[in-house]
Design an enzyme around this catalytic site. Structure first.
Site, short mmCIF file in Angstrom:
data_model
loop_
_atom_site.label_atom_id
_atom_site.label_comp_id
_atom_site.label_asym_id
_atom_site.label_seq_id
_atom_site.Cartn_x
_atom_site.Cartn_y
_atom_site.Cartn_z
N HIS A 120 0.87 -1.17 0.00
CA HIS A 120 0.00 0.00 0.00
C HIS A 120 0.91 1.22 0.00
CE1 HIS A 120 -3.34 2.55 2.04
NE2 HIS A 120 -3.45 2.59 0.72
N ASP A 144 -0.94 4.38 -5.21
CA ASP A 144 -1.58 3.72 -4.06
C ASP A 144 -1.27 2.23 -3.88
OD1 ASP A 144 -3.37 4.09 -1.81
OD2 ASP A 144 -4.86 2.92 -2.90
N LYS A 199 1.90 11.61 1.55
CA LYS A 199 2.29 10.57 0.60
C LYS A 199 2.01 10.99 -0.85
CE LYS A 199 -0.23 6.88 -0.09
NZ LYS A 199 -0.90 5.57 -0.05
#
Length: 661
Positions: free
Chosen positions: A343, A380, A365
């Site tokens: 992830h 992602d 992120k």
């Protein structure tokens, strides 16, 4: 050429006059259409591939099939997917929109001949029969429609669907505007009982096979009762050697467009040899589950059966359930092949250096992995195999709350025709979206194909990562802006998945709230976190990657006392990681957490690199540092006590890599 009385050149008609004396402009050949319907049919051509692929990557077919045979096999496969477990055959399926057949009949045009499976003699027009008599009706299949076709379906038939001023499709997900993790279930059969992570801290809530089949039957019966269903056949994983074929059967055009964007879009040639899917989603989200069914705790149920390779959705129309459900499946399937599922965000420099970015919401992120000087592999979900990294998805699913052109220009510009906007609020007249409006939900989202990002790397694959960056927004203000981690520390902090949420209100400031999410994605992992951590350490060691812990949170005190580390400083730190500058820097070790921190970074004030320097009250710093260390230790207890089989899956070395005090 002769002139007319007004001086204009006379139009010559010699050789162009018909019996009725009418002159035609024959500079172009006339259309070969006898009716308006025929003329409209000429507008539609066979579509080109929608996903860019490598040159020469077109598949070679073992045997050429006729178009009729291909259609028959495709319909047979879809019929089998929709088959009830209690009836002998699947439903009679036919391609095309039933409304178009009705329109054609009303205009006097011949209706196209349906091509059903399990039915040899049928009328030209689908009979009107009670939907409960599913064995006597056709289920129309709208197969891999284009965004334009799905727009038409959504706007015509789905209340709450509109085109915004930039061309995106704005739609509503109904009562549920986010995932329902407490209503998600995984079948705990004999194999799953041994392989999956169960118990305290695990996202996996069990159900039995019988209950899954009950819910599957309910979903399939609902879908078969409809006049039409949408079917997407697509791929997961840009690594062609390890991609997964997925079939999504849904009742809403919005869901079909969402998955069209989020999964990898096959070419026409790939569709022709698609065959049987590896995994199937039955999205009957408009229909509730039966509350009297065992294990049901609400009218929503999201169920995964790994043995059957199926997922059933009832009672929620939130599209993210499909995306994250498939991510969970990849977290199970890929490690079985020795491939690490992650992830994370992922980008690549011009020299081919790849970086992975892990981080929970609010850590930066997306902001830090989206760098105009680097190519975006994905935002992602990724896989790390022996051949390098690959994006699992074909699109991005970005948060839209408070979105602005200045802060996120790439996301802003990606919201155009083809993009799905979920639950946003817009001006009734201009259709301009107000991204600050939380009237429907704070979880407003945009789903768009990854090629809408200008610096996306297509195909979305890259070499082995050089840097693994763990992001934390530490609102306690005690973690350094950057630390170099050894393998054991990388495993420890990867398993911990720490960030601290700001718990402030306008009325007063409260303590920051520590949040831990194993592997930076606990809601989606299937195996125990130590399995993924061990694979990460193994790959980092094998391919010489370096681990980093980057704090994008506070410095000089906790939230409300100190200040957030400036984004330009964090960008300089990330740049120094990418360039290799930090590999040759001088380091010193911090107390308690034992982190290696650089003494100097170009463009970053040296005093902020060691957090104790920025605190005026040194005693408060040590007290806060010990408090956070205690939270880490408490969180890690569930992993330290966990055993897989007869062997402990955590070594003393990993435990020692955590805080010591």
């Amino acid at each position: 050429m002769a002139s007319t009385p007004n001086g204009l050149a006379r139009i010559e008609t010699h050789g162009k006059k018909h019996e009725n004396g009418i002159c035609h402009d024959d500079s172009a050949a006339p259309v070969r259409a006898q009716t308006i319907d025929e003329l409209h049919s000429l507008q539609r051509k066979r579509s080109a591939p929608t996903t860019p692929i490598k040159e020469g990557a077109a598949s070679a077919f073992a045997a050429a099939l006729s178009e009729e045979e291909r259609q028959r096999q495709q319909l047979q496969s879809i019929s089998a997917s929709l088959a009830s477990l209690t009836r002998e055959t699947g439903p009679k399926v036919v391609k095309g929109d039933p409304a178009r057949k009705g329109e054609a009949a009303a205009k006097g045009a011949p209706s196209p001949q349906p091509q059903p499976h399990h039915h040899h003699h049928h009328p030209h027009v689908t009979p009107t029969i009670s939907v409960s008599d599913s064995s006597l009706k056709f289920t129309h299949v709208l197969y891999n429609l284009s965004p334009a076709e799905l727009y038409e379906q959504a706007i015509k038939y789905e209340k709450g669907s509109f085109i915004t001023s930039t061309g995106a499709l704005a739609t509503l997900s109904g009562a549920k505007t986010g995932r329902s993790p407490r209503d998600k279930r995984v079948v705990k059969d004999e194999a799953a009982a041994q392989e999956l992570w169960w118990g305290k801290g695990s996202p996996n809530i069990e159900m039995d096979e019988h209950t899954f089949l009950t819910n599957r039957e309910r979903a399939v019966d609902y879908l078969n009762s409809l006049d039409k269903v949408f079917v997407n056949d697509q791929f997961l994983n840009w690594d062609s050697e390890n991609r997964i074929k997925v079939r999504i059967i849904s009742a809403r055009a919005y869901h079909s467009l969402f998955m069209h964007n989020m999964c990898i879009r096959p070419t026409e040639e790939e569709l022709e040899e698609f065959g049987t899917p590896d995994f199937t989603i039955y999205n009957a989200g408009q229909f509730p589950c039966n509350r009297y069914t065992h294990y049901m705790t609400s009218s929503t149920s999201v169920d995964i059966n790994l043995a059957r390779r199926e997922m059933v959705i009832l009672g929620t129309q939130y599209a993210g359930e499909m995306k994250k459900g498939l991510f969970g499946v990849m977290h199970y399937l890929m490690p079985r092949r020795g491939i690490l599922s992650l992830h994370s965000g992922c980008n690549m420099g011009k020299q081919g250096d790849v970086a992975l970015f892990f981080g929970l919401s609010g850590t930066g992120k997306t902001t830090l992995s989206t760098d105009h000087n680097r190519l975006l592999i994905g935002d992602d979900e990724h896989c790390w195999s022996d051949s390098g990294v690959s994006n699992i998805e074909g699109g991005c699913y970005a948060k839209c709350i408070d979105l602005s052109r200045e802060k996120e220009p790439d996301i802003w510009n990606a919201i155009k025709f083809g993009t799905v906007l979920e639950n946003v609020v817009f001006d009734e007249h201009t259709r301009e979206v107000d991204y600050t409006d939380k009237s429907v939900t704070e979880n407003t989202r945009a789903a768009y194909p990854i090629e809408y990002i200008p610096n996306a790397k297509i195909p979305c694959v890259g070499p082995h990562p050089k840097n693994v960056i763990l992001l934390a927004c530490d609102a306690f203000g005690v973690l350094p802006p950057v630390s170099k981690l050894n393998l054991a520390q990388t495993m420890y902090h990867f398993i911990s998945g720490y960030t601290a949420l700001v718990a402030g209100t306008e009325d007063g400031i409260k303590e920051p709230q520590a949040t831990f999410s194993a592997c930076f994605g606990a809601a989606f992992i299937m195996l125990h976190p130590t399995k993924y951590a061990a694979m990460l350490a193994e790959k980092m060691q094998k391919y010489s990657a370096t681990g980093w812990l980057v704090n994008t949170g506070w410095s000089g005190g906790r939230y409300g006392v100190g200040k957030r580390i400036k984004l330009p400083y964090t960008r300089k730190i990330i740049d120094a990681i990418h360039s290799g500058e930090l590999l040759t820097a001088n380091y010193k070790k911090t107390e308690v957490f034992g982190l290696e921190i650089p003494t100097e970074i170009d463009g970053v004030p040296s005093e902020i690199l060691d957090p104790i320097n920025t605190w005026t009250d040194k005693g408060a710093y040590k007290e806060t540092l010990l408090k956070l260390a205690g939270l880490f230790k408490k969180n890690f207890e569930v992993f330290a006590n966990y055993k897989i089989g007869g062997d402990s899956s955590l070594t003393d070395e990993i435990l020692a890599a955590g805080p010591n005090f």
